[in-house]
Write a protein that holds these residues in place. Structure first.
Motif, PDB file in Angstrom:
ATOM      1  N   GLN A   1       0.825  -1.209   0.000  1.00  0.00           N
ATOM      2  CA  GLN A   1       0.000   0.000   0.000  1.00  0.00           C
ATOM      3  C   GLN A   1       0.863   1.263   0.000  1.00  0.00           C
ATOM      4  O   GLN A   1       0.616   2.189  -0.777  1.00  0.00           O
ATOM      5  CB  GLN A   1      -0.923  -0.010   1.218  1.00  0.00           C
ATOM      6  CG  GLN A   1      -1.843   1.201   1.308  1.00  0.00           C
ATOM      7  CD  GLN A   1      -2.754   1.123   2.514  1.00  0.00           C
ATOM      8  OE1 GLN A   1      -2.691   0.165   3.278  1.00  0.00           O
ATOM      9  NE2 GLN A   1      -3.595   2.120   2.675  1.00  0.00           N
ATOM     10  N   ASP A   2       1.862   1.311   0.864  1.00  0.00           N
ATOM     11  CA  ASP A   2       2.716   2.493   0.942  1.00  0.00           C
ATOM     12  C   ASP A   2       3.490   2.721  -0.350  1.00  0.00           C
ATOM     13  O   ASP A   2       3.657   3.864  -0.792  1.00  0.00           O
ATOM     14  CB  ASP A   2       3.690   2.362   2.114  1.00  0.00           C
ATOM     15  CG  ASP A   2       2.980   2.407   3.462  1.00  0.00           C
ATOM     16  OD1 ASP A   2       1.843   2.925   3.502  1.00  0.00           O
ATOM     17  OD2 ASP A   2       3.562   1.914   4.454  1.00  0.00           O
TER      18      ASP A   2
ATOM     19  N   GLU B   1       1.101   4.056  -2.919  1.00  0.00           N
ATOM     20  CA  GLU B   1       0.716   5.425  -2.578  1.00  0.00           C
ATOM     21  C   GLU B   1       1.813   6.408  -2.973  1.00  0.00           C
ATOM     22  O   GLU B   1       1.544   7.452  -3.573  1.00  0.00           O
ATOM     23  CB  GLU B   1       0.435   5.521  -1.076  1.00  0.00           C
ATOM     24  CG  GLU B   1      -0.065   6.879  -0.628  1.00  0.00           C
ATOM     25  CD  GLU B   1      -0.314   6.927   0.875  1.00  0.00           C
ATOM     26  OE1 GLU B   1      -1.082   7.807   1.310  1.00  0.00           O
ATOM     27  OE2 GLU B   1       0.270   6.099   1.600  1.00  0.00           O
ATOM     28  N   ASN B   2       3.063   6.068  -2.650  1.00  0.00           N
ATOM     29  CA  ASN B   2       4.173   6.937  -3.030  1.00  0.00           C
ATOM     30  C   ASN B   2       4.351   6.988  -4.543  1.00  0.00           C
ATOM     31  O   ASN B   2       4.724   8.028  -5.098  1.00  0.00           O
ATOM     32  CB  ASN B   2       5.467   6.460  -2.367  1.00  0.00           C
ATOM     33  CG  ASN B   2       5.490   6.725  -0.877  1.00  0.00           C
ATOM     34  OD1 ASN B   2       5.112   7.784  -0.417  1.00  0.00           O
ATOM     35  ND2 ASN B   2       5.937   5.737  -0.109  1.00  0.00           N
TER      36      ASN B   2
END
Length: 280
Positions: free
Chosen positions: A95-96, A99-100
């Protein structure tokens, strides 16, 4: 199993050759992107985005070809179906990263905050050195490098100091209460006008702003270059020139009242004076 492994060795060798060719072609992604863009004057961040997308496309095609050669029966449709089954799990696990990645694409697409700009975000002041799909590199004024996730920059308020070529600088100075305010204003204005780095097209503004504890305070506002060094240099010259102009005009710059700075010492002094009066 041994016979099957020996039989598939040629396919594996060809797949490795395909990956090697893919790596060689990806090294020239910059030149390929330049051919796609042509002579258009794109921002450096958009050029990096195009280069990254071209490199990703090259690797995706190369990996699909290598997988089709190495694994009999492999098809792109089967790979997409397999990804669809585990999409939810992959989304939660990375997810991170996703997102980035999306934040990096959006940062590269927007017009503001280009490479070379001086920005301040989350209390960090620095120059943007590089923008990738996952992180942004900020070179601080002390020459330290800070790597910030793109999602943090995209979600946080960002102050862009070099968005314009000019920025306003302010200097506050106090003069004696018995000074001629018109003369003080004239001296302050003349001290700043004509200094190196001061934009005279914007003019110099001088305002009496408040009655201080020991002085009448003036605020001098003028415009300089937007880079921090340009502002500091102009402010440095302005302070020296203001001090000299006030000295030449016979106008003093008073010290702050000591009682405001040391209230505890004042109370001790008052108590000692009270005891002396009682003894007298």
């Amino acid at each position: 199993m041994a016979r099957g492994f020996v039989a598939i060795l040629p396919n594996l060798a060809i797949a490795l050759i395909v990956l090697f060719i893919t790596w060689m072609v990806a090294k020239f992604a910059t030149k390929i992107a330049d051919r796609i863009i042509g002579k258009s004057s794109l921002r450096p961040s958009l050029k990096k985005l195009v280069e990254t997308l071209v490199k990703l496309a090259i690797w995706l095609i190369g990996l699909l070809i290598a997988a089709a050669v190495a694994i009999p029966g492999f098809t792109p449709a089967g790979a997409i179906a397999g990804l669809g089954i585990g999409a939810v799990a992959i989304g939660f696990a990375f997810q991170d990263i996703f997102e980035n990645f999306l934040a990096g694409v959006l940062i590269m697409l927007r017009e503001k905050m280009r490479i070379g700009d001086v920005i301040e975000v989350e209390g960090i002041l620095g120059r943007v050195e590089n923008i990738t799909l996952r992180e942004t590199h900020l070179r601080q004024m002390s020459n330290e490098l800070t790597i910030m996730p793109n999602a943090m920059i995209f979600k946080s308020p960002v102050k862009i100091l070099t968005d314009d070529q000019r920025a306003r600088t302010e200097v506050v100075v106090g003069v004696d209460y018995d000074a001629d305010l018109d003369q003080a204003e004239k001296a302050l204005r003349g001290a700043v006008e004509g200094l190196d780095g001061v934009d005279m097209e914007k003019g110099v503004e001088v305002y009496a702003i408040e009655f201080g504890g020991s002085s009448i305070d003036f605020k001098i506002r003028f415009w300089t270059g937007s880079k921090p060094r340009e502002g500091w240099q102009a402010r440095h010259l302005a302070i020296k020139s203001i001090k000299k102009a006030l000295d030449n005009a016979g106008i003093g710059i008073p010290f702050p009242i000591v009682t405001n700075m040391f209230p505890e010492a004042l109370q001790i002094e008052q108590a000692s004076a009270g005891e002396a009066r009682q003894q007298a």
